[in-house]
Motif scaffolding. Structure first.
Motif, mmCIF file in Angstrom:
data_model
loop_
_atom_site.group_PDB
_atom_site.id
_atom_site.type_symbol
_atom_site.label_atom_id
_atom_site.label_comp_id
_atom_site.label_asym_id
_atom_site.label_seq_id
_atom_site.Cartn_x
_atom_site.Cartn_y
_atom_site.Cartn_z
ATOM 1 N N SER A 1 2.172 7.457 6.146
ATOM 2 C CA SER A 1 1.509 7.506 7.450
ATOM 3 C C SER A 1 0.881 6.172 7.833
ATOM 4 O O SER A 1 0.408 6.016 8.957
ATOM 5 N N LEU A 2 0.883 5.229 6.886
ATOM 6 C CA LEU A 2 0.334 3.907 7.196
ATOM 7 C C LEU A 2 1.234 3.195 8.202
ATOM 8 O O LEU A 2 2.452 3.346 8.175
ATOM 9 N N SER B 1 10.275 12.451 4.026
ATOM 10 C CA SER B 1 9.434 12.868 2.899
ATOM 11 C C SER B 1 8.691 14.162 3.211
ATOM 12 O O SER B 1 8.630 15.075 2.379
ATOM 13 N N ASP B 2 8.154 14.226 4.438
ATOM 14 C CA ASP B 2 7.455 15.458 4.835
ATOM 15 C C ASP B 2 8.401 16.645 4.866
ATOM 16 O O ASP B 2 8.040 17.757 4.473
ATOM 17 N N GLY C 1 8.695 8.754 6.344
ATOM 18 C CA GLY C 1 7.636 9.761 6.284
ATOM 19 C C GLY C 1 8.131 11.119 6.714
ATOM 20 O O GLY C 1 7.791 12.146 6.106
ATOM 21 N N GLU D 1 0.830 -1.210 0.000
ATOM 22 C CA GLU D 1 0.000 0.000 0.000
ATOM 23 C C GLU D 1 0.862 1.257 0.000
ATOM 24 O O GLU D 1 0.549 2.245 -0.678
ATOM 25 N N VAL D 2 1.943 1.230 0.766
ATOM 26 C CA VAL D 2 2.842 2.396 0.795
ATOM 27 C C VAL D 2 3.450 2.644 -0.575
ATOM 28 O O VAL D 2 3.542 3.792 -1.045
ATOM 29 N N ARG E 1 0.436 3.911 -2.929
ATOM 30 C CA ARG E 1 -0.203 5.183 -2.615
ATOM 31 C C ARG E 1 0.769 6.267 -2.179
ATOM 32 O O ARG E 1 0.377 7.433 -2.026
ATOM 33 N N ARG E 2 2.019 5.877 -1.922
ATOM 34 C CA ARG E 2 3.030 6.831 -1.441
ATOM 35 C C ARG E 2 2.570 7.503 -0.144
ATOM 36 O O ARG E 2 2.831 8.690 0.094
ATOM 37 N N ASP E 3 1.896 6.726 0.682
ATOM 38 C CA ASP E 3 1.373 7.245 1.955
ATOM 39 C C ASP E 3 2.199 6.628 3.081
ATOM 40 O O ASP E 3 2.006 5.473 3.463
#
Length: 631
Positions: free
Chosen positions: A204-205, A233-234, A230, A196-197, A200-202
């Motif tokens: 926060s999972l 990235s942030d 994360g 999923e990461v 979705r490039r998320d």
């Protein structure tokens, strides 16, 4: 099944490992059990055939001794009940065949001569030669040949073991399938989250923490890795946004600086205005004192004005200093047992003149029974005085200011309300911030510095309570609610005075205390009991009343204005009727040295505030001292 044992997955490998381990253990166990059973089976058959041969030897011994072959033959025929026995024979001591038995003649030949005593296994059959001995004399030999059945036993027992192994493997597979979820499920979850990461490039999972141990460490490490990625990235995105919107950020910073500078100017202007307001009446009072120094009434009026304005200045400075002390952690809170009415009285002493100056109606609604708190009496009174002062300040002349209190499940709820200008809904969350004023128009000349509510909130929080503001809107007044914990249980209500006590002997009682509400309430109760009561509020008035009234009892506050209770006690003792008066010190100081000072000054009793009426009743009930002095 192929999916269950798919060696390409962790789940399949774990299943294969569990089943293979179980199979290996079962094979070793089965081989050991089979070997043990073979040895046991062999020992059983050897012992059984030896026992049968021994029985035959004992039975045929007489026949051998008397050379009775027919009887021996009959004895061997008994073996037909043992179908496992294939051949049986009896030999004489010289080795000649004496008698024989074969269930099926011709199928199994009888040896011509006996072999050596003992047993042996021949072609899957068990052969036993057992000597016949009678009274120590050898008479012959018994020969038995029996089916051994070892192979059949091995196949039978092996079949059972195979069935047990198969059932055990099935159970092991089911148990392993159940238990492996504790290992594979977190790993599958990690795989799913990783997929999923990537899609979705998320970052926060997170993978839920299923358990401890190595799997928990793996999950935590994976989550920490996602968190670190994360954050980076942030940080990268934030840097990009900062670069892209640098001009917008700079404009916002400049706007914030302009607002801060404007607030600073407004605060300095308000501070100057608030400090100049008291200075003008003080200057006028000085002019009155200089020009009309001989006019006592004008002098008193000027003094009152100057004193009131000076208190206002001191209040402003004290509020600022208290806020600074709280911000720097230097504000000292002296916690102790505090009675609510005493706190309210102290607060009213500060703001009553200000409320009356504005022509407001003051409404007080307190519980009938005493309510005790654990706090700093001075700071609690400061909270109420700030709220009452704020209510009077923002209420047009002739309005109403209310103070009510109630006990709600070991929590004291204080509410200060007014009929003033109210608070806009958008201001309700910011009225407790420093230097924020609801109404800063020029028409309201005494708007203040905007620190009173902020100071009240911080003092309430230091006492473990909360404060909230509410209003129905502009022009509809406001309400401030303070909630404080009651850590000391309320005392039971005072018992009603018995009618029989009212008819008892009455006394002349002098009460001297600057707490008007307290002394008036005590005086009302004593008067209702039939006593003659005189109430004063300062030292000189109390001394004058004592000289005129000659009281039997005098309850004197130590902290009286113009003359301390100690000096008052000494002066009363010097009066003609002073030696006959029972003096009771009423004070908030209760240490042993304070009691000693009271007794040295001439007091007979020492009472620590808050005073319960039962204590006064107990002193009045002890008539020994006053009766003795009357005589």
């Amino acid at each position: 099944m192929s999916r269950l044992f798919d060696t390409g997955t962790v789940r399949g490998k774990l299943m294969l490992m569990a089943v293979s381990t179980t199979l290996a253990a079962l094979l070793v166990t089965s081989a050991a059990m089979l070997l043990f059973d073979v040895r046991t089976f062999q020992r059983y058959w050897v012992d059984d055939l030896n026992t049968q041969a021994d029985i035959m030897a004992r039975v045929t011994a007489p026949a051998l001794a008397f050379n009775d072959a027919k009887t021996a033959q009959q004895n061997l025929a008994v073996l037909r009940v043992r179908p496992q026995i294939l051949v049986a024979a009896v030999y004489t001591a010289s080795g000649a065949l004496f008698a024989s038995y074969t269930p099926q003649p011709g199928e199994h030949p009888v040896p011509a001569r006996p072999g050596a005593p003992g047993y042996r296994i021949e072609r899957g059959e068990l052969v036993v030669f057992h000597p016949v001995v009678e009274n120590g004399e050898p008479l012959g030999t018994v020969y038995l040949r029996s089916r051994y059945g070892l192979v059949d036993r091995i196949f039978s027992y092996g079949g059972i073991l195979a069935a047990v192994m198969l059932a055990a493997l099935v159970v092991a597979a089911l148990v392993a399938r159940k238990l492996q979820a504790g290992i594979t499920q977190p790993l599958q979850t990690v795989t799913h989250v990783a997929r999923e990461v990537m899609q979705r490039r998320d970052f926060s999972l997170r993978v839920p923490d299923h358990q401890g141990g190595e799997i928990g460490v793996l999950v935590d490490a994976f989550n920490d890795m996602l968190a670190e990625i994360g954050r980076r990235s942030d940080a990268l995105q934030q840097a990009n946004r900062t670069l892209e919107h640098e001009m917008h950020v700079r404009e916002r910073a400049e706007e914030a600086l302009r607002i801060a500078d404007k607030r600073k100017d407004e605060f300095l202007a308000t501070l100057a205005h608030e400090l100049r307001n008291p200075l003008a009446p003080i200057r006028t009072g000085l002019d009155i004192l200089r020009i009309r120094s001989g006019d006592a009434q004008a002098t008193q009026r000027a003094t009152d004005i100057m004193e009131r304005q000076l208190r206002q200045m001191v209040r402003l400075v004290d509020d600022l200093l208290d806020v600074s002390r709280i911000n720097t952690g230097k504000l000292a809170i002296k916690m102790g047992r505090v009675e609510l009415k005493a706190v309210v009285n102290d607060a009213l002493e500060v703001v009553r003149s200000y409320i009356e100056l504005h022509g407001h109606e003051l409404v007080i609604d307190l519980p009938d029974r005493p309510v005790f708190l654990h706090g700093d009496a001075t700071r609690l009174a400061q909270i109420l005085s700030n709220l009452l002062n704020n209510a009077a300040k923002y209420t047009n002349r002739g309005g109403r200011v209310s103070l009510s209190a109630r006990v709600d499940d070991k929590t004291l709820v204080l509410e200060v309300s007014d009929t003033g200008i109210g608070i806009a809904p958008e201001m309700l969350d910011s009225v407790f911030e420093m230097f924020v004023q609801v109404d800063s128009t020029l028409e309201r000349s005494n708007a203040g510095l905007g620190v009173g509510l902020s100071l009240a909130r911080r003092l309430v929080e230091l006492h473990g309570g909360t404060i909230t503001a509410a209003s129905d809107g502009l022009g509809r007044g406001s309400r401030f609610t303070v909630r404080l914990p009651i850590v000391v249980e309320p005392e039971p209500p005072t018992k009603p005075t018995p009618a029989a006590f009212i008819s008892a002997e009455t006394y002349r009682i002098l009460l001297a205390d600057d707490n008007v509400d307290f002394v008036n309430s005590i005086g009302a109760l004593l008067s209702a009991m039939g006593h003659s009561v005189v109430i004063t509020h300062n030292g000189p008035d109390a001394l004058t009343a004592a000289a005129r009234f000659c009281p039997d009892y005098a309850f004197l506050d130590i902290g009286l204005p113009q003359m301390s209770g100690y000096d008052l006690a000494r002066a009363v003792r010097n009066l003609p009727c002073g030696p006959m008066t029972v003096l009771i010190a009423v004070t908030g100081w209760g240490q042993e040295k304070d009691r000693q000072l009271a007794f040295e000054a001439g007091f007979d009793h020492h009472m620590v505030k808050p005073v319960r009426f039962e204590q006064i009743e107990e002193i009045l009930g002890n008539r020994t001292i006053v009766d003795k002095r009357r005589r």
